[in-house]
Design a protein around this motif. Structure first.
Motif, PDB file in Angstrom:
ATOM      1  N   GLY A 167       0.840  -0.968  -0.172  1.00 35.00           N
ATOM      2  CA  GLY A 167       0.136   0.145  -0.082  1.00 35.00           C
ATOM      3  C   GLY A 167       0.805   1.240  -0.105  1.00 35.00           C
ATOM      4  N   GLY A 168       0.295   2.135   0.640  1.00 34.09           N
ATOM      5  CA  GLY A 168       1.139   3.559   0.675  1.00 34.09           C
ATOM      6  C   GLY A 168       0.998   4.320  -0.647  1.00 34.09           C
ATOM      7  N   SER A 169       1.789   5.113  -1.138  1.00 32.80           N
ATOM      8  CA  SER A 169       1.810   5.955  -2.283  1.00 32.80           C
ATOM      9  C   SER A 169       2.744   5.641  -3.184  1.00 32.80           C
ATOM     10  N   THR A 170       3.985   4.800  -3.061  1.00 29.77           N
ATOM     11  CA  THR A 170       4.748   4.491  -3.824  1.00 29.77           C
ATOM     12  C   THR A 170       4.462   3.493  -5.083  1.00 29.77           C
ATOM     13  N   ASP A 189      -0.841  -5.497   4.007  1.00 36.17           N
ATOM     14  CA  ASP A 189      -1.473  -4.801   4.951  1.00 36.17           C
ATOM     15  C   ASP A 189      -2.566  -3.720   4.515  1.00 36.17           C
ATOM     16  N   ARG A 220      -5.036  -0.606   6.029  1.00 33.29           N
ATOM     17  CA  ARG A 220      -5.539   0.474   7.185  1.00 33.29           C
ATOM     18  C   ARG A 220      -6.869  -0.059   8.002  1.00 33.29           C
ATOM     19  N   ASN A 234      -6.030   1.125   1.339  1.00 33.99           N
ATOM     20  CA  ASN A 234      -4.932   0.268   0.149  1.00 33.99           C
ATOM     21  C   ASN A 234      -5.677  -0.124  -0.765  1.00 33.99           C
ATOM     22  N   GLY A 286       7.039  -1.496   0.662  1.00 35.30           N
ATOM     23  CA  GLY A 286       7.560  -0.316   0.649  1.00 35.30           C
ATOM     24  C   GLY A 286       8.231  -0.097   2.097  1.00 35.30           C
ATOM     25  N   LEU A 287       9.040   1.088   1.863  1.00 35.75           N
ATOM     26  CA  LEU A 287       9.914   1.491   3.019  1.00 35.75           C
ATOM     27  C   LEU A 287       9.199   2.635   3.542  1.00 35.75           C
ATOM     28  N   HIS A 299       9.613   1.115   8.767  1.00 37.50           N
ATOM     29  CA  HIS A 299       8.730   0.078   8.687  1.00 37.50           C
ATOM     30  C   HIS A 299       8.515  -0.547   7.496  1.00 37.50           C
ATOM     31  N   THR A 327       5.086  -3.291   5.231  1.00 40.13           N
ATOM     32  CA  THR A 327       3.756  -3.396   5.932  1.00 40.13           C
ATOM     33  C   THR A 327       3.255  -2.592   6.779  1.00 40.13           C
ATOM     34  N   ARG A 362      -3.619  -1.539  12.586  1.00 39.69           N
ATOM     35  CA  ARG A 362      -3.317  -1.807  11.042  1.00 39.69           C
ATOM     36  C   ARG A 362      -3.613  -3.357  10.860  1.00 39.69           C
ATOM     37  N   LYS A 364      13.598   9.168   0.684  1.00 44.36           N
ATOM     38  CA  LYS A 364      13.949   7.713   1.342  1.00 44.36           C
ATOM     39  C   LYS A 364      15.205   7.598   1.501  1.00 44.36           C
TER      40      LYS A 364
END
Ligand code: 6PG
Length: 258
Positions: A44-47, A73, A75, A85, A157-158, A163, A165, A193, A216
């Motif tokens: 998930g996330g933006s990347t 993972d 939210r 996600n 992702g990082l 962290h 996931t 989460r 990053k």
């Protein structure tokens, strides 16, 4: 398959996402050729959004009916929420490809009970991978640990704190060794989460960490070259019998000693 770690640095973000899309499809073709299906967990996330969009545009005619999509993972929000996600993946990929709905395994994060949502998702994984659950019969001789899934690919992702996931530093889920999916309380978000655990991550055939951008670079160097006590969550991703591939653009790799 001996475990390997490799780092691929691409000149720019668009180059990074093209290379990641090619690696995704290469891994998919290998798995489908070998076992008729490709089981992958998305990050998930933006990347990764740009990667999912590229898969939708450049590989629209891929054999998506052989691809089984999970989420590393989620939210603790409904699938319509801006933070979801699932929503991000649905908008950037799922709505643009022909993938059977039953091939997409969503976390039911709308469930107000995060622990129940995690257990339900673990049950989905156990059904799909036909895994035996842990046997807690109580008489010592009968106790058998549950089986773990082997994903063909897990995308990660990082996070800025190391962290991945939703395995955050100093969070309870870091030490989970028998569950596949847990509801992890993340104090800084004052929320749960729902996340895969390390035993699931480290049994994957392949893991791709995707990191892009100058913001990053510090954490990339810390994770790949730093000695942290305790190790950062992303440093604990060590496939026991698989390939670990870090895919970075120049900006994210800028502080690595190469
Ligand atoms: C999530 C992710 C998380 C993410 C990192 C990086 O649900 O947020 O699974 O682990 O990969 O936080 O996020 P960005 O890609 O937005 O920097």
């Amino acid at each position: 398959m001996p475990s390997t770690r490799s780092i691929e640095v691409l000149a720019s973000a668009p180059d990074l996402f093209h290379a990641a899309a090619e690696e995704f499809v290469r891994a998919a073709r290998t798995a489908i050729g070998a076992q008729g299906r490709f089981a992958v967990a998305l990050s998930g996330g933006s990347t990764p959004k740009a990667l999912y969009s590229l898969l939708a545009t450049n590989y629209a005619d891929f054999v998506w009916n052989r691809v089984f999509l999970f989420f590393g993972d989620e939210r603790h929000v409904p699938p319509t929420d801006a933070d979801s996600n699932y929503r991000m993946v649905n908008e950037s990929l799922l709505t643009k490809i022909q993938i059977p709905a039953e091939n997409v395994f969503r976390v039911q994060a709308e469930n107000p009970d995060a622990a129940a949502a995690a257990s339900e998702y673990e049950a989905q994984l156990r059904r799909f991978f036909e895994l035996r659950s842990a046997d807690r019969s109580g008489d010592r001789s009968g106790d058998r640990p549950g089986e773990f899934p082997r994903f063909d690919l897990i995308l990660l992702g990082l996070g800025p704190d190391g962290h991945t996931t939703s395995l955050f530093p100093d969070s309870p889920a870091l030490e989970e060794q028998s569950r596949l999916v847990v509801a992890n309380w993340v104090a800084k978000f004052n929320a749960h989460r729902i996340t895969f655990t390390f035993p699931v991550l480290n049994r994957a055939a392949e893991i791709i960490f995707l990191a892009s951008g100058a913001d990053k670079a510090d954490m990339v160097r810390q994770v790949l070259e730093g000695k942290n006590t305790p190790p950062l969550p992303s440093q604990r991703v060590q496939p026991s019998d698989g390939k670990l591939l870090w895919m970075l653009d120049e900006a994210a790799a800028a502080k690595l000693t190469r």
